[in-house]
Structures are given as structure tokens and as C-alpha cells.
Write a protein that holds these residues in place. Structure first.
Motif, PDB file in Angstrom:
ATOM      1  N   TYR A 154       0.927  -1.110  -0.130  1.00 19.66           N
ATOM      2  CA  TYR A 154      -0.015  -0.020   0.051  1.00 19.66           C
ATOM      3  C   TYR A 154       0.713   1.228   0.034  1.00 19.66           C
ATOM      4  CZ  TYR A 154      -4.462  -2.359   0.803  1.00 19.66           C
ATOM      5  OH  TYR A 154      -5.643  -3.236   0.591  1.00 19.66           O
ATOM      6  N   ASP A 155       1.915   1.198   0.402  1.00 21.41           N
ATOM      7  CA  ASP A 155       3.005   2.319   0.362  1.00 21.41           C
ATOM      8  C   ASP A 155       4.334   2.178   0.061  1.00 21.41           C
ATOM      9  OD1 ASP A 155       3.802   1.161   2.781  1.00 21.41           O
ATOM     10  OD2 ASP A 155       2.942   2.881   4.099  1.00 21.41           O
ATOM     11  N   ASN A 156       4.677   1.025  -0.242  1.00 20.63           N
ATOM     12  CA  ASN A 156       6.072   0.324  -0.655  1.00 20.63           C
ATOM     13  C   ASN A 156       6.845   0.667   0.328  1.00 20.63           C
ATOM     14  OD1 ASN A 156       4.576  -0.321  -3.053  1.00 20.63           O
ATOM     15  ND2 ASN A 156       5.965   1.131  -4.236  1.00 20.63           N
ATOM     16  N   SER A 157       6.641   0.113   1.848  1.00 19.36           N
ATOM     17  CA  SER A 157       7.310   0.570   2.929  1.00 19.36           C
ATOM     18  C   SER A 157       7.668  -0.655   3.660  1.00 19.36           C
ATOM     19  CB  SER A 157       6.924   1.778   3.686  1.00 19.36           C
ATOM     20  OG  SER A 157       6.619   3.113   3.198  1.00 19.36           O
ATOM     21  N   LEU A 158       8.696  -0.642   4.517  1.00 21.75           N
ATOM     22  CA  LEU A 158       8.957  -2.020   5.435  1.00 21.75           C
ATOM     23  C   LEU A 158       8.105  -1.580   6.706  1.00 21.75           C
ATOM     24  CD1 LEU A 158      12.647  -2.810   4.752  1.00 21.75           C
ATOM     25  CD2 LEU A 158      10.485  -3.592   3.543  1.00 21.75           C
ATOM     26  N   TYR A 159       7.438  -2.548   7.112  1.00 20.09           N
ATOM     27  CA  TYR A 159       6.779  -2.314   8.508  1.00 20.09           C
ATOM     28  C   TYR A 159       7.274  -3.263   9.492  1.00 20.09           C
ATOM     29  CZ  TYR A 159       3.129   0.676   6.761  1.00 20.09           C
ATOM     30  OH  TYR A 159       2.284   2.032   6.532  1.00 20.09           O
ATOM     31  N   ALA A 160       7.544  -2.935  10.832  1.00 18.96           N
ATOM     32  CA  ALA A 160       7.832  -3.717  11.838  1.00 18.96           C
ATOM     33  C   ALA A 160       6.845  -3.726  12.869  1.00 18.96           C
ATOM     34  CB  ALA A 160       9.175  -3.456  12.383  1.00 18.96           C
ATOM     35  N   ILE A 161       6.280  -4.866  13.340  1.00 15.25           N
ATOM     36  CA  ILE A 161       5.491  -4.981  14.386  1.00 15.25           C
ATOM     37  C   ILE A 161       6.044  -5.775  15.606  1.00 15.25           C
ATOM     38  CG2 ILE A 161       3.303  -6.372  14.872  1.00 15.25           C
ATOM     39  CD1 ILE A 161       2.281  -5.767  12.161  1.00 15.25           C
ATOM     40  N   GLY A 162       5.858  -5.086  16.777  1.00 13.47           N
ATOM     41  CA  GLY A 162       6.269  -5.913  17.788  1.00 13.47           C
ATOM     42  C   GLY A 162       6.156  -4.953  19.138  1.00 13.47           C
ATOM     43  N   LYS A 163       6.404  -5.458  20.247  1.00  9.70           N
ATOM     44  CA  LYS A 163       6.049  -4.705  21.339  1.00  9.70           C
ATOM     45  C   LYS A 163       7.048  -3.717  21.766  1.00  9.70           C
ATOM     46  CE  LYS A 163       5.174  -6.347  26.074  1.00  9.70           C
ATOM     47  NZ  LYS A 163       5.022  -7.769  27.177  1.00  9.70           N
ATOM     48  N   GLY A 164       6.614  -2.498  22.071  1.00  8.51           N
ATOM     49  CA  GLY A 164       7.773  -1.352  22.271  1.00  8.51           C
ATOM     50  C   GLY A 164       7.643  -0.755  23.414  1.00  8.51           C
ATOM     51  N   PRO A 165       8.634   0.239  23.529  1.00  8.96           N
ATOM     52  CA  PRO A 165       8.701   0.912  24.861  1.00  8.96           C
ATOM     53  C   PRO A 165       7.583   1.854  25.095  1.00  8.96           C
ATOM     54  CG  PRO A 165      10.402   1.674  23.313  1.00  8.96           C
ATOM     55  CD  PRO A 165       9.630   0.557  22.609  1.00  8.96           C
ATOM     56  N   SER A 166       7.360   2.293  26.270  1.00  7.29           N
ATOM     57  CA  SER A 166       6.385   3.111  26.712  1.00  7.29           C
ATOM     58  C   SER A 166       6.928   4.167  27.479  1.00  7.29           C
ATOM     59  CB  SER A 166       5.129   2.684  27.347  1.00  7.29           C
ATOM     60  OG  SER A 166       5.479   2.099  28.663  1.00  7.29           O
ATOM     61  N   ALA A 167       6.171   5.298  27.744  1.00  4.14           N
ATOM     62  CA  ALA A 167       6.698   6.470  28.955  1.00  4.14           C
ATOM     63  C   ALA A 167       5.610   6.589  29.683  1.00  4.14           C
ATOM     64  CB  ALA A 167       7.559   7.329  28.320  1.00  4.14           C
ATOM     65  N   THR A 168       5.846   6.648  31.238  1.00  7.00           N
ATOM     66  CA  THR A 168       4.584   7.213  31.917  1.00  7.00           C
ATOM     67  C   THR A 168       4.997   8.188  32.804  1.00  7.00           C
ATOM     68  OG1 THR A 168       3.774   4.753  32.282  1.00  7.00           O
ATOM     69  CG2 THR A 168       3.124   6.498  33.904  1.00  7.00           C
ATOM     70  N   THR A 169       4.202   9.183  32.693  1.00  8.23           N
ATOM     71  CA  THR A 169       4.305  10.540  33.686  1.00  8.23           C
ATOM     72  C   THR A 169       3.334  10.681  34.831  1.00  8.23           C
ATOM     73  OG1 THR A 169       3.275  12.091  32.386  1.00  8.23           O
ATOM     74  CG2 THR A 169       5.580  11.621  31.568  1.00  8.23           C
ATOM     75  N   VAL A 170       3.545  11.176  35.903  1.00  5.34           N
ATOM     76  CA  VAL A 170       2.690  11.259  36.800  1.00  5.34           C
ATOM     77  C   VAL A 170       2.988  12.840  37.632  1.00  5.34           C
ATOM     78  CG1 VAL A 170       3.921  10.314  38.638  1.00  5.34           C
ATOM     79  CG2 VAL A 170       1.546  10.510  38.876  1.00  5.34           C
ATOM     80  N   ASP A 171       1.908  13.555  37.835  1.00  5.61           N
ATOM     81  CA  ASP A 171       2.107  14.998  38.111  1.00  5.61           C
ATOM     82  C   ASP A 171       0.851  15.078  39.350  1.00  5.61           C
ATOM     83  OD1 ASP A 171       3.087  17.503  38.926  1.00  5.61           O
ATOM     84  OD2 ASP A 171       2.365  18.336  36.919  1.00  5.61           O
TER      85      ASP A 171
END
Length: 914
Positions: A702-719
Motif C-alpha cells: 500500500y505504500d511500498n514501505s517496510l513495517y515492523a510489528i512488535g512490543k515497544g517501549p512506553s513512557a509514563t508520567t505523573v504529576d
């Protein structure tokens, strides 16, 4: 102790003793002080000194110990794998109950040492006596007979010697080295060698015979969510745009909404992509072609370019005499991770990318360093054969040569790491022959055979014998009829013949069985599946092209076990791939997973041929002629089947709505589905996707691109409020949870988004389509769950509650601290199938509650309430006038007294809470 534990212990001991072995090798250098001369005349007797080491000591009952034994010097003639060894080592063990046991005899290695394991089963004191019986030095190895180094000690007698040691066995076991748990946070390569159990989640995709084609089962993890880690365009793609109206004089019609060609007919992109040690390797396309653009190495988790070569996969600058076309320098098509083990060296010797070419009938492999892309060495004279990867990472080829006239032949194993070919530091029997040193060489490997056995069995049929598939070290399946694996409707020879010979070392080449079968009725075409053996249930799988049904034969006897099946399928299922009639599928977990143009995935139990489940959530409505979109298998891993929609020669514009799928391998339940048109090798139904380290990478038409699927990092903030609040006052705790994958960061850096919120697994597909595929923002997306806790001034842990982030990645919760002091507030996102967890903390200061305010009488006639001068005193009532007040005055006064009492009671209650 389990057999598995013992094997692990032996492997551990081998590595532990590597350092000891290398130290002993220094003793070999002492041989240079002995002049080469004839033996002593007359022969002499030489004393020896024995040594025995036991560890650990003390040890727990039923725990193994290492017994290492050696003499004071190496055998003088020992050289590499030749020459003498000290022979006849024994260890006599006296147990606490006075019974005895003898281990051995053992022969030493070239350094004069050896080892074994022992497991004590009684509490108390053990005594070990190591005995060397003595021997006459001979020059020759006791097993292979190879002569070693000359020595003045030849024919001399080395006298017996002994050594003893004691072992204390206790009830309390000795604690092993700490086992580090599998990661709960985002991880990348390299994995510390101390985290040995992480090997269970790590994996590689080397293509060739190791992985790819229809060998699609993968070890380690696979993604349980369609979360996108990164996207990388590799050529123009998607909608072109512009005016595509017919030009003057053109009689045809315009192609509205045309898109860029994606190589889906015969030039599939991302073909032969490799994953090795957390890196993706692939050939870049160039213009219309799927080759010519160089060769690139990416980080699997981030998509970062680690290196790019314009010396691989490029057109050269010369034109041949017969053609004006520039010849192509080919790309690597498979990789190798070879674990080399010798007394001098242990471990995987780097990573190799193999590029192959054939000229004048001679095949050459060129090896490139997977870490840098630089050339390493060549192997020439590689024979044709049936290729297999061994457990050590060797690439071997089984070569069968058979004469139907004489009903005899031979079977040999070619090995691309064979010793004594020139890949090592030296030939012969010296220590150099135990050192892997191929760099810079071009080695003739035409004779690199590990073994060769005669075939005397009758393998004849109505075609030349050929190997179909091999289970290394076990069995070789073959055929002697024109029945191939894969597709085609050429009917079935009558009769047709298949056979099996042993590949076990003790019986290699012996015929196990041979069967001839009548052709199925109705002129059906019965064919092997591409890789027909299921090693779990030991079944050979075959399919009838015209009826699309399956049969199973015993791998051990050749007997028909079940079939043909009677499984209802759609007519389009006739095309199991884009290459004509015939079924295609992959074997894993004792099941056969079948793909095809019928738009259904089938799971068939190979033990009995029963249909386990059918998945067909692929409806395209009236948008395509297929009805159910053709579906093909990309990989099978972690109990999941990864599949995609595609077809041969896709039109432009591409059909909308094609997807990638993740289905439970045991139930057929859909785990996720997301828009994408994943690539295949030129419309043949063979996926170009790769899966390793829990990441699936594919090329999207659909866009002639490579896609990588997997579990990624997150960031949590609290205030929380930065000012001191009063006790009893409620506050709002708030924060965010965001996606920190490389793709999300790139979108933020580009200005497309200010932030990428983290979303729940059930919302992930639509959310990724919005972020990366220009689809509408889902209004019903659900965020992730955040757990909020606090540590109060007394160090008590308080559960505040949970909150769910919104579509902007923000969350909030109201909380009322109960006591005065400083609180630490912790926000924890524990992670999901899409993201690894993250946490953050903040602090809240709680001060004293405000003093209660006095109540003022509403009229001058009412009693006056006078506030106290100190914060802790109760309010008092002013003296009443002597005159009797009116009745309403009494009522007002009574109300004021009630208010006062309520304030007093509240103050007392608050004191009790301190």
C-alpha cells in the motif's frame, strides 16, 4: 538429577574447563625443550604425578560435582588430534556406607587432563582415589591411530601414580549461580551472555534451508499485538495523484487513482530478507526492479540503518560482449551462525551472509561479515544436494548418487565447515587445526564431505531416486517416481514409489522401507507438500491437486494412516499459491496449516487428518472477485499463525481492505487483524516477511514501505499539585502514557503529532492505521490502565486506585490523603501485548487541616459568638441580657448551640485520626 540437568552440567563443564585446557596447552610448549632424537636406549621409567580436583566441596546430596583429573605433564607426543593420550584413568569412590564404585576408564585430552560428573546420593564423607595405571609411550593416538610429534620418550615407560581427595555431602544444597528472569521491560541486542535463559525468547531468521519458503515455524516469541515499531519507505509508493485522463487519439481508458508498482507479479521486494542477532538484512530495489539498489542492514527494533553497501546488489560498470545489460552483483540469500567447538576455541564465530553464484558449472559461496558487510572468504566447488542446517549451525548438503542399472550408489554429507579443507589456521594435527581462521581465503570445498556410505538397497521405481526431505540424524525420505513437491496437475504415475533410509550414525544408508502405491482413481494428481514431514507425529503429508484433499502416510513404515480427507473447501482453494493448482501449507505443533486463494486458513491434525479449525474472516464483499480474500502464511511462532492477503499480478489501484492477521494456532481464534498488503515472492504465495526476537517485518504494497510489528517501549508520567495541601483536601493526580517506539518518535519529530498516546491492545489496529496509514482517528479508542499507589509518611503502602488513559494519552484520579506529611505517589503502567511497562513518581505535601471558623449570629438580638484567641479552644457564647428575650430569640440561640456542638464533635474526631 534429570538428564537435561546433566547435559547442561556437562556443557557448562566443557566451557569451564576451556580455560583449564588452554592453560594446559602451555605445557605443550615444553615439548620444544625436548630435542628430537631416537628413544632412550635402553628405555627408561619415568615417575608421574597425579592430581584430582573436586568441586564444589562441600555439596548438597543429589547435586553433581565436577571431577577433574590430570598428570603433571602433557603426553610428549600429543599434537592436536594426533599422538599419545594418557590412558586408563579411573576413579574409585568409597561412599559413607563403605560401598565402592569405580568410574572410567578415561583417556586424557592432549593436555593430559580429563573430567567427568558425579552425583553423590548419601550424606557424609566420600573418598575419591584417582589412579593412572602407567603406560609405554607409543607416538600414536589410541583411537584414530594418527602419529603425533616425535619425542625422546617414545618406548619409555611412564609409571603409575595416584591421587586422593575427600568430599563432604551435606543436606543443605549449594546455591547455584543466580538465574536472571526473562525481561519485563523493553530489551535490545546484544543480550548479556550472563542471561543464558533469554535464548528462549531470542531467535534468528536465516532464510535458505534454515527458515523461509514453507519452513515457517519459528522458535522464540511472536508479536501478540499489531503495534508498529517503525516504518521505512524503500521506494516511491502509494497513490500517485495527478491528471490521468486519456490523451488525444488514445482509444483505451485511463487508469484512475493509479499507484506505484510494488513488484507483486514477478519482482517481489524484500525477498530473501535475513534477521541475524537483532539486525535485518535486505536488498534495496532500484527503479522498476527489485534489485540493484545496494544492500542494507537495519536495527530490528528501531529501523535504524546500521550499514549500507553499494558493493553488494549493484550493477557493475562493464558490458559483456554479448549483451549491453550490466550484470548484477548478487545479494546474500541466506545466513549462517556457526557454533565452533574445539579445545582451542568455543562459541559462534561471528555471523556470515552468504552470496552464491555459478559459473561454468562451479558454484561459489562468498561470505560477508554480518556485522559490517565486508567480504570475509569464499568457498568454491559447492556441490548440489538437499540442504539442511544442523544444531551447530553447519550448512550441510546430502548428496545422493544412485545407479538404477546396478541398483546401488552412495550417499555423502557435504559440510561447509569441514576441517582439513583450509578454513582453519592450519592443516594436519597441530593446535592450529583447532582454530577457525577462514578470513581472506578462497577454499576449494569440492571434497568437504563429513562421511560417505554405500547404498546397496533397491531404490528403483519409474523415475530416478531423489531425496524429498531429511530429519538430520534420523531419517531420509525419498521418492522414485515423478511426484514432486508443490504445485502442478500432471496426474500420478501408476504405481508411484517412495522410500526411507536411515540417517542414524549406526545404520546410515540402510533401507528402512520402500512402498509402491497404485495411482488414485479419477486421474488425480497426488503430490508431496513442499516440506511434507511432520516430525511431531512422524507423518508424510500429501495432497490431491484436483480435489484439494490430504492424505497422511507413516514416516516409519510408509503405510497410509488416513485420507484422503473430506474437508469442504471453496473452489478457489484449488490455487494454493500463485503458481497453479496444488495445496501449500506449513507444519508446526503436530498440525498442518493450509493457505490459499480460497481465503481460508485450515488447521489439520497430522495424526488423524481431522480438521481442527477453519479461519475465514477475510470477506471482501463486492470489492473483489474473490469474495474471501486470498490468504497466505507468513510465519508460525509462539502459538500463533501470522498470515496476509495477496494475489498474483495485483491490479492498480490495489484492492482496498487487505490485511495482516494473527490467529491462535490451536483454536483459530483471531488475535488481531490490521490493514496492510504484505509482500510475497512475485505472486507465488511464498511470504517475504521475517520474524525474529518477537518482531515481524514485512513489505507493505500500500505504500511500498517496510513495517515492523512488535512490543515497544512506553513512557509514563505523573504529576500532582506543587503546593502544600491541607489535610482532608482532595487533589487530582494526573499524567500521561505515551508510545516511545522509534516510529512514534519519528512521527513526533516530523511534526505530524505532538505526542503518540499509548492505546489498549483492542484499539491497537485502528490506532496504528490512524498513526501510520492516514486513516481517520478512531473516536472509540481506549487507552491503557495505570495503577496508582502511594507511600505515606509512615512508609505504609496505599493503593490509590487505577485509571485509564484517554484518547490523548492522559489520565486523572481524585484522591484525599489522610495524614500530614510527604507522600510519594507512584504511577505504574504494567505493560500490555503492545508495550513494555513504565513507571514514574511524584511527591505530595500535606499540611495541617484549617481551623474551624466561628458562626456569627444573624441579628443584633441574638447571642454573639466570640471567636477564641487560640486555634485549639472551642468558641464561647457572650452573656445574655437580663431581660427575657422573645421566643424566636431562644430558637436562634438553640440553633447556634447545635452548630457549636457539631464543630466540637468534628474537632474531636479529627484528633482521633492523627
Amino acid at each position: 538429577m534429570s538428564k537435561n540437568s546433566v547435559n547442561k552440567a556437562k556443557a557448562s563443564t566443557s566451557k569451564t574447563l576451556a580455560a583449564i585446557t588452554l592453560a594446559f596447552l602451555l605445557l605443550l610448549s615444553m615439548l620444544s625443550f625436548f630435542p628430537i632424537a631416537s628413544a632412550s636406549t635402553p628405555p627408561i621409567s619415568i615417575p608421574t604425578y597425579a592430581y584430582l580436583a573436586i568441586s564444589p566441596n562441600p555439596v548438597g546430596v543429589n547435586q553433581h560435582v565436577f571431577l577433574v583429573m590430570w598428570l603433571h605433564m602433557a603426553p610428549p607426543t600429543a599434537a592436536g588430534n594426533a599422538g599419545d593420550r594418557w590412558r586408563g584413568f579411573t576413579v574409585t569412590i568409597t561412599k559413607p556406607d563403605s560401598t565402592t564404585e569405580t568410574l572410567g576408564p578415561f583417556d586424557s585430552d592432549p593436555t593430559g587432563s580429563t573430567f567427568t560428573l558425579y552425583t553423590p546420593t548419601q550424606l557424609g564423607q566420600y573418598t575419591f582415589v584417582f589412579r593412572y595405571p602407567g603406560q609405554v609411550l607409543s607416538l600414536y593416538h589410541p583411537t584414530n591411530g594418527l602419529p603425533g610429534s616425535n619425542s625422546v620418550y617414545i618406548n619409555d615407560t611412564f609409571l603409575p601414580s595416584t591421587a586422593s581427595a575427600t568430599l563432604t555431602v551435606q543436606q543443605t544444597p549449594v546455591a547455584p549461580v543466580e538465574e536472571y528472569p526473562l525481561p519485563t521491560n523493553y530489551w535490545t541486542r546484544p543480550i548479556s551472555a550472563d542471561n543464558v535463559h533469554w535464548s528462549g525468547i531470542a531467535s534468528n531468521w536465516l532464510r535458505g534451508a534454515q527458515k523461509g519458503g514453507y519452513n515457517l515455524w519459528q522458535t522464540g516469541e511472536g508479536p501478540s499485538s499489531p503495534h508498529i515499531l517503525w516504518v521505512r519507505p524503500i521506494e516511491f509508493g502509494g497513490v500517485v495523484g495527478g491528471n490521468w485522463a486519456p490523451v488525444s487519439g488514445y482509444t483505451g481508458s485511463a487508469v484512475p487513482d493509479a499507484g506505484f508498482y510494488s513488484g507483486g507479479s514477478y519482482e517481489g521486494r524484500f525477498t530473501n530478507a535475513i534477521v541475524m542477532q537483532g539486525r535485518v538484512y535486505y536488498a534495496e530495489p532500484l527503479g522498476h526492479s527489485n534489485t540493484g539498489g545496494g544492500y542494507t542492514c537495519l536495527d530490528l527494533k528501531t529501523g535504524e540503518v546500521l550499514w549500507h553497501s553499494d558493493e553488494i546488489n549493484v550493477r557493475n560498470n562493464s558490458v559483456s560482449a554479448t549483451s549491453t545489460a550490466l550484470s548484477l552483483i548478487p545479494s546474500p540469500t541466506f545466513g549462517q551462525l556457526y557454533c565452533y567447538e574445539s579445545p582451542n576455541q568455543h562459541g559462534v564465530v561471528g555471523g556470515i551472509l552468504w552470496q552464491t553464484s555459478t559459473s561454468a558449472g562451479v558454484t561459489t559461496w562468498q561470505g560477508f561479515d554480518a556485522y559490517t558487510g565486508k567480504w570475509l572468504f569464499n568457498e568454491t566447488g559447492v556441490p548440489t544436494g538437499t540442504e539442511v542446517y544442523t544444531d551447530k549451525g553447519e550448512i550441510v548438503r546430502y548428496v545422493l548418487s544412485y545407479s538404477t542399472a546396478t541398483k546401488s550408489g552412495w550417499l555423502a554429507l557435504w559440510n561447509n565447515t569441514k576441517e582439513q579443507m583450509g578454513l582453519h589456521a592450519g592443516l594436519g594435527t597441530t593446535t592450529s587445526a583447532w582454530q577457525w581462521r577462514p578470513n581472506g581465503k578462497s577454499v576449494n570445498m569440492s571434497q568437504a564431505y563429513s562421511w560417505n556410505v554405500s547404498i546397496t538397497a533397491d531404490l528403483t521405481g519409474n523415475a530416478a531416486p531423489a531425496i524429498v526431505q531429511i530429519l538430520p540424524g534420523d531419517i531420509i525420505l525419498g521418492r522414485s517416481s515423478a511426484i514432486a513437491a508443490g504445485v502442478g496437475d500432471k496426474f500420478t504415475p501408476d504405481p508411484w514409489t517412495m522410500w526411507a533410509i536411515s540417517d542414524k550414525p549406526e545404520s546410515r544408508g540402510q533401507l528402512l522401507w520402500k512402498q509402491s502405491y497404485p495411482a488414485p482413481s479419477g486421474n488425480l494428481t497426488r503430490r508431496f507438500l513442499t516440506l511434507p514431514i511432520d516430525p511431531v507425529n512422524r507423518v508424510i503429508l500429501m495432497a490431491d491437486v484436483e480435489t484439494m484433499q490430504f492424505s497422511g502416510y507413516s514416516l516409519d513404515t510408509g503405510r497410509l494412516l488416513w485420507g484422503p480427507t473430506n474437508i469442504p473447501v471453496r473452489a478457489y482453494q484449488y490455487y494454493g499459491s500463485g503458481e497453479g493448482g496444488g495445496q501449500r501449507g506449513a507444519v508446526a505443533y503436530g498440525n498442518l496449516y493450509v493457505q490459499g486463494f480460497g481465503g481460508e486458513l485450515l488447521c489439520i491434525n497430522t495424526a488423524n487428518g481431522n480438521l481442527v479449525w477453519k479461519y475465514n474472516n477475510t470477506n471482501s464483499g463486492i470489492d473483489t472477485p474473490w469474495g474471501l480474500r486470498p490468504i497466505f502464511i507468513a510465519a508460525i511462532a509462539d502459538g500463533k499463525v501470522y498470515a496476509f492477503n495477496n494475489e498474483h499480478s495485483p491490479n492498480t489501484p490495489l484492492y482496498r481492505g487487505n490485511s495482516i492477521y494473527c490467529v491462535d494456532a490451536f483454536t483459530g481464534a483471531e488475535i488481531y487483524k490490521m490493514l496492510s498488503w504484505s509482500g510475497q515472492t512475485g505472486g507465488t504465495g511464498t511470504s517475504t516477511a521475517v520474524l525474529a526476537d518477537g518482531v515481524l517485518v514485512y513489505y507493505n504494497y500500500y505504500d511500498n514501505s517496510l513495517y515492523a510489528i512488535g512490543k515497544g517501549p512506553s513512557a509514563t508520567t505523573v504529576d500532582a499539585p506543587a503546593t502544600v495541601i491541607s489535610r482532608g483536601e482532595s487533589i487530582i493526580i494526573r499524567g500521561t502514557v505515551t508510545d516511545q517506539s522509534a516510529g512514534a518518535k519519528a512521527k513526533v519529530a516530523s511534526g505530524a503529532f505532538s505526542t503518540i498516546p499509548a492505546m489498549s491492545d483492542q484499539s491497537q489496529a485502528a490506532w496504528m492505521e490512524y498513526i501510520y496509514m492516514q486513516k481517520p482517528k478512531p473516536t472509540n479508542a481506549v487507552g491503557v490502565t495505570i495503577k496508582l499507589t502511594a507511600i505515606d509518611p509512615n512508609r505504609n503502602l496505599i493503593n490509590i486506585g487505577t485509571a485509564t488513559s484517554d484518547i490523548n494519552g492522559k489520565y486523572g484520579i481524585v484522591w484525599t490523603p489522610e495524614i500530614e506529611g510527604i507522600y510519594q505517589v507512584i504511577a505504574t503502567f504494567e505493560g500490555s501485548n503492545s508495550y513494555y511497562g513504565s513507571t514514574d513518581s511524584t511527591y505530595i505535601a500535606v499540611g495541617q487541616a484549617p481551623s474551624p471558623q466561628p458562626t456569627v449570629a444573624p441579628t443584633s438580638a441574638a447571642p454573639t459568638i466570640v471567636p477564641t484567641q487560640t486555634p485549639t479552644a472551642s468558641p464561647s457564647v457572650a452573656p445574655l441580657p437580663e431581660a427575657q428575650p422573645p421566643t424566636d430569640t431562644y430558637i436562634i440561640a438553640a440553633a447556634a448551640i447545635v452548630v457549636i456542638m457539631v464543630v466540637v464533635v468534628a474537632a474531636l474526631f479529627l484528633r482521633k485520626q492523627k
